[in-house]
Design an enzyme around this catalytic site. Sequence first.
Site, short mmCIF file in Angstrom:
data_model
loop_
_atom_site.label_atom_id
_atom_site.label_comp_id
_atom_site.label_asym_id
_atom_site.label_seq_id
_atom_site.Cartn_x
_atom_site.Cartn_y
_atom_site.Cartn_z
N ASP A 64 0.82 -1.21 0.00
CA ASP A 64 0.00 0.00 0.00
C ASP A 64 0.86 1.27 0.00
OD1 ASP A 64 0.95 -0.10 2.63
OD2 ASP A 64 -1.03 -0.10 3.58
N GLU A 65 2.17 1.12 0.28
CA GLU A 65 3.03 2.30 0.38
C GLU A 65 3.19 3.02 -0.96
OE1 GLU A 65 6.41 2.37 2.81
OE2 GLU A 65 5.57 0.96 4.26
O1 DAU Z 1 2.46 -0.78 4.53
C1 DAU Z 1 3.11 -1.93 4.07
C2 DAU Z 1 4.58 -1.89 4.44
O2 DAU Z 1 4.65 -2.18 5.84
C3 DAU Z 1 5.44 -2.88 3.65
O3 DAU Z 1 5.41 -2.54 2.30
C4 DAU Z 1 6.87 -2.87 4.17
O4 DAU Z 1 7.62 -3.88 3.50
C5 DAU Z 1 6.86 -3.16 5.65
O5 DAU Z 1 8.18 -3.06 6.17
C6 DAU Z 1 5.94 -2.18 6.38
O6 DAU Z 1 6.49 -0.85 6.33
P1 DAU Z 1 6.40 0.13 7.59
O7 DAU Z 1 7.43 1.19 7.45
O8 DAU Z 1 5.00 0.59 7.80
O9 DAU Z 1 6.75 -0.92 8.75
P2 DAU Z 1 7.64 -0.78 10.07
O10 DAU Z 1 7.34 -1.98 10.91
O11 DAU Z 1 9.05 -0.46 9.76
O12 DAU Z 1 6.99 0.48 10.78
C7 DAU Z 1 5.61 0.49 11.14
C8 DAU Z 1 5.31 1.86 11.73
O13 DAU Z 1 5.98 1.95 13.01
C9 DAU Z 1 5.87 3.01 10.91
O14 DAU Z 1 4.96 4.12 11.02
C10 DAU Z 1 7.19 3.35 11.59
C11 DAU Z 1 6.93 3.01 13.03
N1 DAU Z 1 8.12 2.52 13.80
C12 DAU Z 1 8.86 1.50 13.26
C13 DAU Z 1 9.95 1.01 13.95
C14 DAU Z 1 10.80 -0.08 13.35
C15 DAU Z 1 8.38 3.03 15.05
O15 DAU Z 1 7.67 3.93 15.55
N2 DAU Z 1 9.45 2.54 15.74
C16 DAU Z 1 10.28 1.55 15.22
O16 DAU Z 1 11.28 1.19 15.89
#
Ligand code: DAU
Length: 353
Positions: free
Chosen positions: A134-135
Amino acid sequence: MTILVTGGAGFIGSNFVLDWLAQSEEHVVNLDKLTYAGNLENLQSLQGHCGHFFVRGDIVDGALVQRLLGEFRPRAIVHFAAESHVDRSIHGPADFIDTNIGGTFSLLEAVRAYWTGLESGDGARFRFLHVSTDEVYGTLGPDDPPFSETTAYAPNSPYAASKAASDHLVRAYHHTYGLPTVTTNCSNNYGPFQFPEKLIPLAISNALQGKPLPVYGDGKQVRDWLYVGDHCAAIRTVLERGRLGETYNIGGNAEKMNLDVVRTLCATLDAARPRTNGTYADLITFVKDRPGHDRRYAIDATKIRSELGWTPAESFDTGLAKTVRWYLDNAEWVAHVQSGDYQNWIEQNYGAR
Ligand code: DAU
Ligand code: NAD
């Protein structure tokens, strides 16, 4: 009959391969480069399974893909392989361009040559399913309608831009060459075997080690959360009945603020494994925001529901409970993936905050 899965040693790919082989007689050829995110331990339960054939290799390597296609004659490709972590794409975008764009291009070229040579019946039945995100749609305001399949692309991170480019290539191969493709764009997955660099497994792992739970910025960014088993079921459905050349959005009906996700996770852990002093929420720590951080994602999954009858089986609460239980029961898996490379990553991403 055989399908070829790319990236089947990663988080979603390995869940898909395990689910597939649990429900189908059809064999799987699993092509994976085994980057830091690929882990054969995810597939340990398939040791000795005659329906699973693992190949370590790069989707950029067109000659290898052509050889595999010629040898195994798959009736479908399910393409998961990608660099998938937004934060890593900010620190070092080159691998994202190479694999997500260059790799998808090489794969499409090899598949096109193979598909062109199939007999007409086999060619008509063949499918190329491209797994995307969805990104690609960019970010939403608080009152904007959720992303639908007709929302304009507006990717904001190098990761999202590389996935958007791969989606466009897949679209073009259908439009120009008639390649029988379908594309899925889904929201944030969570569940077993997710590498602890993404929010939910990172927070579980840190909480259990009494480490800070890093929340970027004000923690009010919104994501839709999809249990990985539901995503796998959706992909099987699209592979079976999706219309050619179409895209399908897949969501979990679970829009949540990041801070609420982490708080719910803490409450689930408090119940399952109480801390001796305080609660897990005491570990929540606000850190510097991700550059260019998208504020809100939300999915309108009407199309896959009304056309193909798919809806998620798990709510966020049931999916999260299963996920927490899995991480509690699989501490050894987490310990094994937290290798040297993982430690370097933590230092690079969180060290200077
Ligand atoms: O939306 C789909 C996407 O979801 C996929 O296409 C990506 O492959 C997948 O990694 C994921 O991306 P996000 O950036 O949304 O996922 P992430 O788990 O890295 O982060 C989720 C949310 O949490 C995002 O708003 C950033 C935040 N976050 C992430 C980390 C790792 C934090 O607040 N603290 C953190 O330490
Ligand atoms: P992941 O990072 O856990 O796994 C990716 C897998 O691809 C790994 O096994 C890795 O070794 C392999 N790989 C990487 N480069 C390769 C190459 N050049 N050749 C062959 N294999 C290679 O990713 P994931 O979270 O399982 O995501 C799978 C797919 O789903 C990706 O295309 C991703 O963009 C998409 N997606 C993920 C999410 C999510 O929340 N995780 C959401 C939407 C879409």
